[in-house]
Design a protein around this motif. Structure first.
Motif, PDB file in Angstrom:
ATOM      1  N   VAL A   1       8.650   1.030 -16.116  1.00  0.00           N
ATOM      2  CA  VAL A   1       8.674  -0.386 -15.765  1.00  0.00           C
ATOM      3  C   VAL A   1       9.293  -0.561 -14.381  1.00  0.00           C
ATOM      4  O   VAL A   1       8.758  -1.274 -13.532  1.00  0.00           O
ATOM      5  CB  VAL A   1       9.435  -1.200 -16.840  1.00  0.00           C
ATOM      6  N   ALA A   2      10.412   0.137 -14.124  1.00  0.00           N
ATOM      7  CA  ALA A   2      11.050   0.049 -12.804  1.00  0.00           C
ATOM      8  C   ALA A   2      10.091   0.535 -11.727  1.00  0.00           C
ATOM      9  O   ALA A   2       9.971  -0.054 -10.650  1.00  0.00           O
ATOM     10  CB  ALA A   2      12.333   0.881 -12.792  1.00  0.00           C
ATOM     11  N   GLN A   3       9.382   1.607 -12.043  1.00  0.00           N
ATOM     12  CA  GLN A   3       8.436   2.178 -11.082  1.00  0.00           C
ATOM     13  C   GLN A   3       7.315   1.190 -10.773  1.00  0.00           C
ATOM     14  O   GLN A   3       6.940   0.994  -9.629  1.00  0.00           O
ATOM     15  CB  GLN A   3       7.853   3.455 -11.696  1.00  0.00           C
ATOM     16  N   ALA A  13       0.879  -1.170   0.000  1.00  0.00           N
ATOM     17  CA  ALA A  13       0.000   0.000   0.000  1.00  0.00           C
ATOM     18  C   ALA A  13       0.911   1.213   0.000  1.00  0.00           C
ATOM     19  O   ALA A  13       1.860   1.280   0.794  1.00  0.00           O
ATOM     20  CB  ALA A  13      -0.887   0.017   1.232  1.00  0.00           C
ATOM     21  N   SER A  14       0.643   2.146  -0.902  1.00  0.00           N
ATOM     22  CA  SER A  14       1.461   3.352  -0.883  1.00  0.00           C
ATOM     23  C   SER A  14       1.043   4.213   0.305  1.00  0.00           C
ATOM     24  O   SER A  14      -0.107   4.187   0.731  1.00  0.00           O
ATOM     25  CB  SER A  14       1.316   4.109  -2.206  1.00  0.00           C
ATOM     26  N   ASN A  62       6.805  -0.119  -7.089  1.00  0.00           N
ATOM     27  CA  ASN A  62       5.700   0.498  -6.360  1.00  0.00           C
ATOM     28  C   ASN A  62       4.426  -0.332  -6.332  1.00  0.00           C
ATOM     29  O   ASN A  62       3.559  -0.116  -5.504  1.00  0.00           O
ATOM     30  CB  ASN A  62       5.372   1.874  -6.945  1.00  0.00           C
ATOM     31  N   ILE A  63       4.295  -1.247  -7.264  1.00  0.00           N
ATOM     32  CA  ILE A  63       3.077  -2.057  -7.280  1.00  0.00           C
ATOM     33  C   ILE A  63       3.401  -3.517  -6.973  1.00  0.00           C
ATOM     34  O   ILE A  63       2.746  -4.148  -6.156  1.00  0.00           O
ATOM     35  CB  ILE A  63       2.332  -1.911  -8.631  1.00  0.00           C
ATOM     36  N   ASP A  64       4.437  -4.063  -7.605  1.00  0.00           N
ATOM     37  CA  ASP A  64       4.714  -5.483  -7.454  1.00  0.00           C
ATOM     38  C   ASP A  64       5.689  -5.809  -6.321  1.00  0.00           C
ATOM     39  O   ASP A  64       5.971  -6.969  -6.068  1.00  0.00           O
ATOM     40  CB  ASP A  64       5.270  -6.051  -8.772  1.00  0.00           C
ATOM     41  N   ASN A  65       6.233  -4.780  -5.651  1.00  0.00           N
ATOM     42  CA  ASN A  65       7.167  -4.986  -4.536  1.00  0.00           C
ATOM     43  C   ASN A  65       8.411  -5.767  -4.938  1.00  0.00           C
ATOM     44  O   ASN A  65       8.810  -6.719  -4.282  1.00  0.00           O
ATOM     45  CB  ASN A  65       6.460  -5.683  -3.363  1.00  0.00           C
ATOM     46  N   ARG A  66       9.026  -5.383  -6.036  1.00  0.00           N
ATOM     47  CA  ARG A  66      10.273  -6.027  -6.454  1.00  0.00           C
ATOM     48  C   ARG A  66      11.378  -5.003  -6.536  1.00  0.00           C
ATOM     49  O   ARG A  66      11.170  -3.896  -7.018  1.00  0.00           O
ATOM     50  CB  ARG A  66      10.110  -6.682  -7.820  1.00  0.00           C
TER      51      ARG A  66
END
Ligand SMILES: Cc1cc2nc3c(=O)[nH]c(=O)nc-3n(C[C@H](O)[C@H](O)[C@H](O)COP(=O)(O)OP(=O)(O)OC[C@H]3O[C@@H](n4cnc5c(N)ncnc54)[C@H](O)[C@@H]3O)c2cc1C
Lengths: 122, 405
Positions: free
Chosen positions: B140-142, A64-65, B146-150
């Motif tokens: 892609v890095a973002q 979650a951001s 930020n979404i996939d936690n990698r």
């Protein structure tokens, strides 16, 4: 006159100011009052809002951001990030939820900026 | 299936357009290929959104959420199709849609195209050397982080000092990845000063101006990136090479409007490389309206929202029988790199967006009978002005000039 750029918003006002005996004696260029408090902070103790994310357990997304509800001292950012790394919250998360209160005694809370539903819940 | 308005893409532009049309009591279908609506906003967890539109500063996901909420308030009028890719748009106003469940045709009276922009990929830079893993576009890095936690790597170099590149420099640093520098071929930073300060200076990340990547090396994973200074024509200067031992290269070298689906259906603009539009959001094809980054790449989401609303409004008026002419062409003149919109129809005042060609301390903007002075102009900061229609009457061509003063 010295010049700094206010980073509080994308307008990025270029603030011109002068200081005498540690006191601000003139300011121009700020298009809102927040520019003045930014300048004061910047001379004393620079502060920033920190956007990042925390882990979510049983969520439709793994993260979650979050953001700090107000700027925190810049020098505390590394410590803040270490702390945030340890945090795990249970889904569901709603935008605006307070994740940590008064983080590092800064007076700022960490609040969710994204809603994350629980897995398998509508 | 049939609808009044088909909106393609549910980013900031598409959501605003759909809501604007629903407010005018039309039946709307909004198709989004991603699982959630919001577009690029969802992965931009930094703050800096909404200051003009909401008068408060939000992060990307918060901004998206406000519009998602509005979409759900019009649930009766707006059908939101997520996970649904619009594959083709036909001349007879039908579209072919594909989702994991089915493939189907939809007939619309009008289309608002809001497909956003895509990133310029590594391949387009023609950098000599190997092709190892560890090279990402910023988006892609973002998304991965930020979404996939990698985590994308351990030690990184960033190419491009636009806002996106600088924001990624901060993001990587906060996540414990060492950022050794940001490389920029221009002699000045490409993004806002605010980001130079809070994303680079705050973290002591060096900015290498007038520099470019001349070689990448690595057998499996990236191992080394060679950077050199460039001359005024952006040609690398021999003997200036510097080597960085990094396992990650993040590219932020520009966005290109996504227009392929409309090839052959509408006219494109040479400068913006996006869909050429009138100030009504209408394209050269009367039933296709467009808004957002597929028309021109905008700095702020607030502008995109406004343009989405405008396109939604005029598209609705079109469905209700009004007809608009494209209007007179707006053309960039002296010191102006690009302008948006590309045509002007005097149904309304003109909100004009433009970028200057080079940094300017002070300049006089001239558009028809309109003049205004601006200070501290840089190409990366879009200028937005509202020009009353009286100042634009009786012109058969509108030239936009910036005179140095
Ligand atoms: C990394 C980054 C940082 C930014 N930072 C800021 C900032 O700090 N402040 C600010 O104000 N602005 C910022 N912006 C700019 C702003 O976020 C964007 O300009 C705006 O969100 C773009 O909206 P859009 O609707 O045009 O495009 P998008 O958000 O790209 O939306 C387009 C949508 O269309 C969908 N789509 C495309 N083709 C199809 C198809 N064939 N079928 C179905 N769906 C389709 C896509 O999946 C996508 O969801 C930033 C932009 C980026 C990229």
């Amino acid at each position: 006159m010295e010049k700094i750029v206010c980073v509080l918003c994308p307008m990025g006002c270029k603030i011109k100011y002068s200081v005498e005996d540690g006191k601000i004696v003139s300011v121009e260029g700020n298009r809102c009052p927040r520019g003045l408090s930014y300048l004061e902070d910047e001379l004393k103790e620079p502060k920033r809002i920190v956007p990042t994310s925390v882990k979510v357990v049983n969520g439709e997304l793994p993260l979650a951001s979050v953001k700090t509800s107000k700027p925190i001292p810049k020098r505390l950012i590394p410590e803040f990030m270490e702390l945030v790394k340890q945090v795990q919250i249970e889904a569901p998360v709603k935008v605006g939820d307070v994740i940590l209160k008064n983080v590092l005694e800064t007076g700022a809370d960490v609040v969710a900026t994204r809603t994350v539903k629980r897995v398998n819940s509508a | 299936m049939k609808t009044d308005v088909l909106v393609i893409g549910a980013g900031a532009a598409g959501m605003a357009a759909a809501i604007a049309a629903a407010k005018r009591n039309l039946k709307v279908v909004i198709a989004e290929r991603d699982e959630i609506t919001g577009g690029i906003l969802n992965q931009c967890i930094h703050n800096g959104f909404g200051l003009h539109y909401f008068r408060e500063e939000l992060t990307g996901p918060e901004y998206a959420e406000r519009f998602r909420e509005q979409l759900s308030r019009y649930a009766g009028a707006i059908d939101v199709l997520n996970d649904c890719h619009v594959l083709r748009l036909n001349r007879d106003r039908t579209a072919l849609l594909v989702s994991p469940k089915n493939v189907f045709e939809l007939e619309a009276k009008v289309v608002v195209y809001a497909a956003g922009a895509r990133e310029r990929p590594f391949g387009s830079l023609m950098i000599p050397g190997d092709r190892p893993s560890g090279i990402f576009t910023a988006g892609v890095a973002q998304r991965l982080m930020n979404i996939d936690n990698r985590k994308v790597g351990r030690k990184a170099l960033i190419v491009g000092s636009g806002d996106i590149g600088m924001i990624m420099a901060r993001r990587l640093t906060l996540e414990g990845i060492e950022v050794v520098g940001v490389v920029e071929r221009l002699p000045y930073p490409g993004g806002l000063l605010r980001n130079v300060i809070q994303c680079l200076k705050d973290f002591n990340i060096p900015l290498y101006l007038s520099s470019t990547v001349v070689e990448v090396k690595g057998s499996e994973r990236l191992e080394e990136v060679v950077v050199a200074s460039v001359d005024e024509q952006f040609r690398p200067i021999p003997g200036t090479e510097k080597s960085f031992k990094v396992d990650t290269l993040v590219l932020s070298v520009g966005l290109i409007p996504q227009v392929e689906m409309l090839n052959g259906l509408v006219t494109l603009d040479k400068r913006t490389r996006g869909i050429a539009c009138s100030n009504t959001g209408q394209s050269s094809n009367e039933w296709i309206f467009a808004a957002g980054n597929c028309t021109a790449v905008f700095d702020l989401v607030d502008y995109v929202t406004k343009e989405g609303e405008r396109a939604g409004e005029y598209a609705s008026r079109y469905v209700n029988g009004e007809r608009f002419s494209l209007g007179v062409p707006i053309v960039p003149g002296e010191n102006v790199m690009l302008t948006f919109p590309n045509y002007y129809n005097d149904v309304d005042d003109l909100t004009l967006y433009l970028r200057c060609k080079k940094p300017m301390e002070k300049a006089l903007l001239k558009v028809g009978g309109f003049e205004k002075t601006f200070e501290d102009l840089i190409p990366s900061e879009m200028i937005v002005v509202k020009i009353p229609k009286q100042k634009l009457s009786n012109l058969d061509r509108i030239e936009v000039k910036l005179e140095e003063v």
